[in-house]
Motif scaffolding. Structure first.
Motif, PDB file in Angstrom:
ATOM      1  N   ALA A   1       0.850  -1.187   0.000  1.00 23.61           N
ATOM      2  CA  ALA A   1       0.000   0.000   0.000  1.00 23.61           C
ATOM      3  C   ALA A   1       0.885   1.236   0.000  1.00 23.61           C
ATOM      4  N   PRO A   2       0.371   2.379  -0.433  1.00 24.55           N
ATOM      5  CA  PRO A   2       1.183   3.609  -0.478  1.00 24.55           C
ATOM      6  C   PRO A   2       1.767   3.933   0.890  1.00 24.55           C
ATOM      7  N   GLY A   3       3.060   4.178   0.920  1.00 20.07           N
ATOM      8  CA  GLY A   3       3.729   4.556   2.150  1.00 20.07           C
ATOM      9  C   GLY A   3       4.014   3.412   3.099  1.00 20.07           C
ATOM     10  N   LYS A   4       3.710   2.205   2.688  1.00 15.50           N
ATOM     11  CA  LYS A   4       3.920   1.048   3.553  1.00 15.50           C
ATOM     12  C   LYS A   4       4.897   0.072   2.914  1.00 15.50           C
ATOM     13  N   GLU A   5       5.434  -0.798   3.753  1.00 13.60           N
ATOM     14  CA  GLU A   5       6.340  -1.815   3.239  1.00 13.60           C
ATOM     15  C   GLU A   5       5.549  -2.927   2.549  1.00 13.60           C
ATOM     16  N   ARG A   6       6.241  -3.620   1.683  1.00 12.68           N
ATOM     17  CA  ARG A   6       5.629  -4.770   1.022  1.00 12.68           C
ATOM     18  C   ARG A   6       5.408  -5.871   2.061  1.00 12.68           C
TER      19      ARG A   6
ATOM     20  N   LEU B   1     -13.662  -8.600   0.715  1.00  8.35           N
ATOM     21  CA  LEU B   1     -12.611  -7.584   0.666  1.00  8.35           C
ATOM     22  C   LEU B   1     -12.942  -6.383   1.539  1.00  8.35           C
ATOM     23  N   LYS B   2     -11.883  -5.814   2.095  1.00  9.47           N
ATOM     24  CA  LYS B   2     -11.994  -4.658   2.986  1.00  9.47           C
ATOM     25  C   LYS B   2     -11.191  -3.503   2.397  1.00  9.47           C
ATOM     26  N   PRO B   3     -11.534  -2.266   2.764  1.00  6.20           N
ATOM     27  CA  PRO B   3     -10.745  -1.133   2.261  1.00  6.20           C
ATOM     28  C   PRO B   3      -9.255  -1.271   2.591  1.00  6.20           C
ATOM     29  N   GLU B   4      -8.929  -1.877   3.707  1.00  5.22           N
ATOM     30  CA  GLU B   4      -7.519  -2.037   4.066  1.00  5.22           C
ATOM     31  C   GLU B   4      -6.782  -3.074   3.204  1.00  5.22           C
ATOM     32  N   ASP B   5      -7.504  -3.777   2.347  1.00  7.87           N
ATOM     33  CA  ASP B   5      -6.859  -4.670   1.394  1.00  7.87           C
ATOM     34  C   ASP B   5      -6.362  -3.916   0.157  1.00  7.87           C
ATOM     35  N   THR B   6      -6.683  -2.647   0.065  1.00  5.10           N
ATOM     36  CA  THR B   6      -6.251  -1.847  -1.073  1.00  5.10           C
ATOM     37  C   THR B   6      -4.735  -1.772  -1.133  1.00  5.10           C
ATOM     38  N   ALA B   7      -4.174  -2.156  -2.280  1.00  2.00           N
ATOM     39  CA  ALA B   7      -2.725  -2.191  -2.454  1.00  2.00           C
ATOM     40  C   ALA B   7      -2.414  -2.640  -3.876  1.00  2.00           C
ATOM     41  N   VAL B   8      -1.142  -2.534  -4.220  1.00  2.06           N
ATOM     42  CA  VAL B   8      -0.651  -3.217  -5.417  1.00  2.06           C
ATOM     43  C   VAL B   8      -0.249  -4.624  -4.985  1.00  2.06           C
ATOM     44  N   TYR B   9      -0.764  -5.610  -5.689  1.00  3.91           N
ATOM     45  CA  TYR B   9      -0.490  -7.004  -5.366  1.00  3.91           C
ATOM     46  C   TYR B   9       0.536  -7.564  -6.344  1.00  3.91           C
ATOM     47  N   TYR B  10       1.512  -8.250  -5.794  1.00  2.40           N
ATOM     48  CA  TYR B  10       2.596  -8.832  -6.575  1.00  2.40           C
ATOM     49  C   TYR B  10       2.660 -10.336  -6.353  1.00  2.40           C
ATOM     50  N   CYS B  11       2.953 -11.066  -7.407  1.00  2.00           N
ATOM     51  CA  CYS B  11       3.323 -12.458  -7.200  1.00  2.00           C
ATOM     52  C   CYS B  11       4.831 -12.573  -7.347  1.00  2.00           C
ATOM     53  N   ALA B  12       5.386 -13.559  -6.690  1.00  2.00           N
ATOM     54  CA  ALA B  12       6.826 -13.750  -6.656  1.00  2.00           C
ATOM     55  C   ALA B  12       7.126 -15.239  -6.666  1.00  2.00           C
ATOM     56  N   ALA B  13       8.327 -15.580  -7.104  1.00  2.00           N
ATOM     57  CA  ALA B  13       8.730 -16.977  -7.179  1.00  2.00           C
ATOM     58  C   ALA B  13      10.169 -17.134  -6.716  1.00  2.00           C
ATOM     59  N   GLN B  14      10.430 -18.296  -6.130  1.00  2.00           N
ATOM     60  CA  GLN B  14      11.782 -18.600  -5.676  1.00  2.00           C
ATOM     61  C   GLN B  14      11.969 -20.103  -5.716  1.00  2.00           C
ATOM     62  N   ARG B  15      13.129 -20.522  -6.144  1.00  2.00           N
ATOM     63  CA  ARG B  15      13.439 -21.937  -6.159  1.00  2.00           C
ATOM     64  C   ARG B  15      13.626 -22.429  -4.733  1.00  2.00           C
ATOM     65  N   GLY B  16      13.038 -23.567  -4.435  1.00  2.00           N
ATOM     66  CA  GLY B  16      13.178 -24.143  -3.105  1.00  2.00           C
ATOM     67  C   GLY B  16      11.865 -24.726  -2.642  1.00  2.00           C
ATOM     68  N   SER B  17      11.877 -25.394  -1.509  1.00  2.00           N
ATOM     69  CA  SER B  17      10.673 -26.043  -0.994  1.00  2.00           C
ATOM     70  C   SER B  17      10.184 -25.438   0.314  1.00  2.00           C
ATOM     71  N   SER B  18      11.003 -24.597   0.927  1.00  2.00           N
ATOM     72  CA  SER B  18      10.598 -23.951   2.174  1.00  2.00           C
ATOM     73  C   SER B  18      10.251 -22.509   1.869  1.00  2.00           C
ATOM     74  N   TYR B  19       8.975 -22.175   2.014  1.00  2.00           N
ATOM     75  CA  TYR B  19       8.532 -20.861   1.579  1.00  2.00           C
ATOM     76  C   TYR B  19       9.051 -19.776   2.518  1.00  2.00           C
ATOM     77  N   SER B  20       8.996 -18.533   2.028  1.00  2.00           N
ATOM     78  CA  SER B  20       9.434 -17.386   2.815  1.00  2.00           C
ATOM     79  C   SER B  20       8.303 -16.379   2.927  1.00  2.00           C
TER      80      SER B  20
END
Length: 124
Positions: A40-45, A86-105
Motif C-alpha cells: 500500500a502507499p507509504g507502507k512496506e511490502r 474484501l476490505k478497504p484495508e486490502d487496497t494495495a498493489v499485489y505482486y506475485c513472486a517466485a523462488q526456487r526451493g521447498s521452504s517458503y518465505s
C-alpha cells in the motif's frame, strides 16, 4: 528466465471479491514456491500468501486467513489468489513472486523473481 505476469486487479466495493492470476513461465516450477505480496502507499511490502509446488501446501497471513485462497492450474503454470470479503484495508498493489526451493518465505527478500504488480482498490 522466469517471467511472472499478474492480472485480475480492479476496483471493488467492500465485501466484494476479486481473483488475481499469476502466469509463470521460463522454468519447470515443481521445485519452486510462489508468494503473493501487497504494498500500500507509504507502507512496506507485506506477505499475503504462499504456495509450494513440491508439496502443494498453502500459507496465509493472519490478516487474510479465511478470506483469501490460493489455487493453481498446474497445466498452465498459473497461481490464483481468490479474494473474498474484501476490505478497504486490502487496497494495495499485489505482486506475485517466485523462488526456487521447498521452504517458503514470508519475507520479500526470500524471492528473486517478481511480477509487475496489479492494483486492487476496495471502496468503502
Amino acid at each position: 528466465q522466469v517471467q511472472l505476469v499478474e492480472s485480475g486487479g480492479g476496483l471493488v466495493q467492500a465485501g466484494g471479491s476479486l481473483r488475481l492470476s499469476c502466469a509463470a513461465s521460463g522454468r519447470t516450477f515443481s521445485n519452486y514456491f510462489m508468494g503473493w505480496f501487497r504494498q500500500a502507499p507509504g507502507k512496506e511490502r507485506e506477505f499475503v500468501a504462499a504456495f509450494t509446488w513440491s508439496h502443494g501446501n498453502t500459507y496465509y497471513a493472519d490478516s487474510v486467513k479465511g478470506r483469501f485462497t490460493i489455487s493453481t492450474d498446474n497445466a498452465k503454470n498459473t497461481v490464483y489468489l481468490q479474494m473474498n470479503s474484501l476490505k478497504p484495508e486490502d487496497t494495495a498493489v499485489y505482486y506475485c513472486a517466485a523462488q526456487r526451493g521447498s521452504s517458503y518465505s514470508r519475507s520479500p527478500r526470500g524471492y528473486d523473481y517478481w511480477g509487475q504488480g496489479t492494483q486492487v482498490t476496495v471502496s468503502s
